[in-house]
Scaffold this active site. Structure first.
Site, PDB file in Angstrom:
ATOM      1  N   GLU A 236     -46.310 -14.236  -3.210  1.00 25.13           N
ATOM      2  CA  GLU A 236     -46.826 -13.246  -4.151  1.00 25.13           C
ATOM      3  C   GLU A 236     -48.258 -12.968  -3.700  1.00 25.13           C
ATOM      4  O   GLU A 236     -49.183 -13.674  -4.075  1.00 25.13           O
ATOM      5  CB  GLU A 236     -46.796 -13.766  -5.598  1.00 25.13           C
ATOM      6  CG  GLU A 236     -47.131 -12.691  -6.615  1.00 25.13           C
ATOM      7  CD  GLU A 236     -48.237 -13.080  -7.585  1.00 25.13           C
ATOM      8  OE1 GLU A 236     -48.612 -12.225  -8.405  1.00 25.13           O
ATOM      9  OE2 GLU A 236     -48.745 -14.205  -7.520  1.00 25.13           O
TER      10      GLU A 236
ATOM     11  N   ASP B 278     -47.022 -18.687  -5.852  1.00 27.44           N
ATOM     12  CA  ASP B 278     -47.819 -17.876  -6.762  1.00 27.44           C
ATOM     13  C   ASP B 278     -49.246 -17.699  -6.241  1.00 27.44           C
ATOM     14  O   ASP B 278     -49.823 -18.596  -5.637  1.00 27.44           O
ATOM     15  CB  ASP B 278     -47.853 -18.564  -8.138  1.00 27.44           C
ATOM     16  CG  ASP B 278     -48.656 -17.802  -9.156  1.00 27.44           C
ATOM     17  OD1 ASP B 278     -48.268 -16.669  -9.493  1.00 27.44           O
ATOM     18  OD2 ASP B 278     -49.697 -18.329  -9.608  1.00 27.44           O
TER      19      ASP B 278
END
Length: 674
Positions: free
Chosen positions: A389, A336
């Site tokens: 990401e 993330d």
């Protein structure tokens, strides 16, 4: 402490080398392995969870628990818990085992299930209660204590899957990820979650029937706030107790593997929750976070950023990745907020950050950490994938580290996602003025190994659900959704879809309630959309042209990228078998076109094999049931022409067919399109 060196014009961040001899006289009767400690303080111990935290063991013929903690600037540390009535006692005081900040104690006769914390006296005289950073289980929120837990082994039966995983080339394989939040996928009732074990009965069956290849769990590390969706972590090694125990999660993953479903875990190594029981100011001073306040404080998310240059933090985080890989058999990590890690000025205004030693905005320590993480996983866990990401144009995210890349296997294509959603939110009348929204992504498609994501972030905070983003009335929203999805599945790149999109849920995702499954039973269009996704997923999985050459320039070819007036896009997807290819005709207006000519590369018989406008999917039924014969004549720079019917707001897919013992002319006489 770190040293920064420049070697061959490259920056290297190296931990100060700690002499092994330093530890030898301080290892509590040789309880600790000096090599393990040495590597821990070098940032290269990737299995630190094997000796850090709480471990049941026997010492001096007594059964008990060995606790080990890193708190370099603590004054004193006591273990407290329900076994001590949460009082500090001298016999439960931890011993400092070396001058770099490790503390440890063995306490006999402790049992599984006991709640505990560390009472840390700080240099300023204040004290704080902290959960165990390496604790593997915790109380259910809002309570925050760590819970003693034996290493929880189950009878794994996924050896076949693991062998297959190691042998698979995922770049040339179908990857179709179903992203889900375990707490709101399904529930028992309004306030009660399904447990890991209950999910293991229903989730693998559903995902397999729908044709997905992987699931991606939103973070399952312990977190205090449901509304954070798991992205503000307090317990990195502690599987959230909301849904049951550690064995339950292992059984869920085992069940998924037995159904040929891979498991990807959403992981947050860039920043952590500020709640007092967590890592924040762990020993009263910046410990896991940066020393510099501006660098540590993540104002945008209300969290603190990890100091990715500290060796002990690197050992903590990379070991955490291997904890889930080794102990839970996960098949991949979706990392993330990589952009937040890479840039010193991410989310900061002018004057709120300080450039690196070269005057740039790159976080050199984070770059090195990411490279080491990916190198370690590739070295020690073959077949496990890492996904970034990353929302900027940072170069070489998926290139190998030896060639200057970050070493990820895949990267989310946020540019594709933004452009295509914006296009499909437009009234079809205006789409011809924005034709390049769907063609431009192919200009940079081969710069990275992309995954095309329609994730949870796109269906929250007033952005509308995926179906509700689509333009038009009720019927057109569904037809537009089907066309968009078929275009997506034809576009190069692996796929990711968030739960609820597969049956057209109109309300945004809400983490506090289950999906609106009742729509499938109550309304035809939702049921038909659900069936459409099942067919689309299996069509994708069963046709190698749609994934085998995703990252090879030979796998995609435009036939017509310039028909902006009709908003029609035509392209070919190819496989390694040069005789196999699929032709996609994508119409993003509600107009039907009869006797429409398209160029094809070869003479032969063609057949429509997929059409999003089928009545079974809720469409108008403008399909081609028979065979089509190409004729000689240039069209769209192709030597042959095929005349077809183009359905409204739909995608149709064609392939060239060869039937043994039949000439093409005979096939044509037998079948005509209608």
């Amino acid at each position: 402490m770190t040293l920064v060196e420049v070697k061959d014009d490259k920056l290297e961040i190296k931990p100060v080398r700690l002499r092994k001899e330093k530890y030898k006289a301080q290892l509590e009767n040789k309880i600790f392995n000096e090599d393990e400690l040495y590597l821990f303080h070098e940032g290269r111990n990737y299995n630190a969870y094997n000796f850090m935290g709480a471990h049941f063991t026997s010492e001096n013929r007594k059964r008990g628990v060995r606790f080990t903690l890193w708190a370099p600037r603590a004054k004193n540390i006591f273990l407290v818990g329900d076994f001590s009535n949460w009082e500090t006692k001298e016999e439960n005081k931890l011993n400092r085992i070396n001058e770099t900040g490790l503390w440890s104690i063995f306490i006999p006769r402790l049992k599984e299930g006991i709640k505990y914390k560390y009472y840390i006296e700080q240099e300023d005289g204040k004290a704080v209660l902290k959960a165990d950073p390496y604790g593997i289980y915790s109380e259910v929120r809002p309570n925050t204590a760590s819970i003693l837990c034996e290493k929880t082994k189950i009878r794994w039966s996924d050896k076949k899957w693991l062998n297959k995983r190691e042998a698979t080339n995922y770049f040339e394989s179908p990857i179709n990820i179903y992203e889900l939040h375990l707490g709101s996928w399904k529930r028992k009732d309004e306030d009660e979650f399904l447990s890991y074990d209950e999910l293991s009965v229903v989730l693998p069956k559903y995902v397999k029937e729908m044709g997905y290849t992987h699931v991606e769990f939103m973070p399952l590390n312990e977190h205090p706030l449901d509304a954070s969706w798991g992205y503000q972590v307090t317990g990195y090694y502690s599987v959230t107790s909301r849904y049951g125990d550690i064995k339950g999660l292992k059984r869920l993953i085992n069940a998924l593997h037995k159904n040929d479903i891979g498991v990807i875990l959403d992981w947050v190594p860039g920043h952590f929750c500020k709640d007092e029981q967590g890592l924040y100011m762990f020993d009263g001073t910046p410990t896991y976070e940066y020393e510099e306040k501006w660098k540590a404080d993540n104002k945008g998310w209300g969290t603190f950023n990890f100091d990715l240059g500290k060796p002990e933090v690197k050992s903590f985080l990379i070991s955490n990745a291997f904890y889930f890989i080794n102990e839970f058999h996960i098949d991949g990590l979706r990392v993330d907020a990589v952009s937040n890690m890479l840039y010193l000025n991410y989310g900061r205004n002018h004057g709120e950050w300080i450039p690196n030693i070269y005057g740039g905005n790159e976080n050199l320590e984070a770059i090195q950490f990411i490279k080491e993480l990916n190198e370690a996983i590739k070295t020690y866990s073959k077949g496990v994938i890492t996904i970034a990401e990353e929302s900027t144009s940072w170069p070489n995210v998926t290139n190998d580290t030896e060639y200057g890349g970050l070493g990820f296997d895949f990267k989310w294509n946020m540019g594709w996602m933004n452009d295509t959603l914006e296009y499909n939110e437009l009234d079809p009348i205006y789409r011809k003025y924005h034709h390049n929204k769907l063609t431009f992504p192919m200009m940079y498609n081969h710069s990275e190994k992309f995954i095309l994501p329609i994730s949870h972030d796109e269906v929250v905070h007033g952005k509308k659900s995926l179906i509700d983003k689509m333009q038009g009335d009720y019927w057109n929203k569904f037809s537009n959704l089907r066309a968009y999805m078929a275009y997506m599945y034809g576009h190069p790149g692996k796929k990711l879809m968030f739960m609820g999109c597969e049956f057209g849920q109109f309300i945004e995702w809400r983490e506090y309630e289950e999906l609106e499954w009742k729509l499938i039973d109550k309304f035809d269009m939702h049921r038909k959309t659900h069936n459409f996704f099942k067919d689309l997923n299996n069509f994708y999985k069963n046709n190698s042209e749609l994934w085998e050459l995703d990252y090879d320039g030979d796998g995609f070819q435009w036939i017509d990228a310039d028909n902006n007036e009709q908003s029609i896009y035509i392209f070919i997807r190819k496989s390694k078998n040069i005789e196999k290819y699929k032709i996609f005709v994508c119409n993003f207006t509600p107009m039907v076109y009869y006797d429409f000519n398209i160029g094809v590369p070869e003479k032969g018989v063609y057949r429509e094999i997929f059409n999003t406008d089928k009545k079974e999917y809720g469409g108008s039924g403008q399909v081609i049931k028979g065979n089509l014969f190409s004729r000689k004549g240039w069209c769209h720079n192709q030597p042959y022409t095929l005349t077809i019917k183009v359905p409204p707001m739909a995608v149709s897919v064609f392939e060239r067919i060869i039937e043994e013992n039949k000439t093409e002319e005979k096939i044509v006489k037998e079948d005509k399109y209608i």
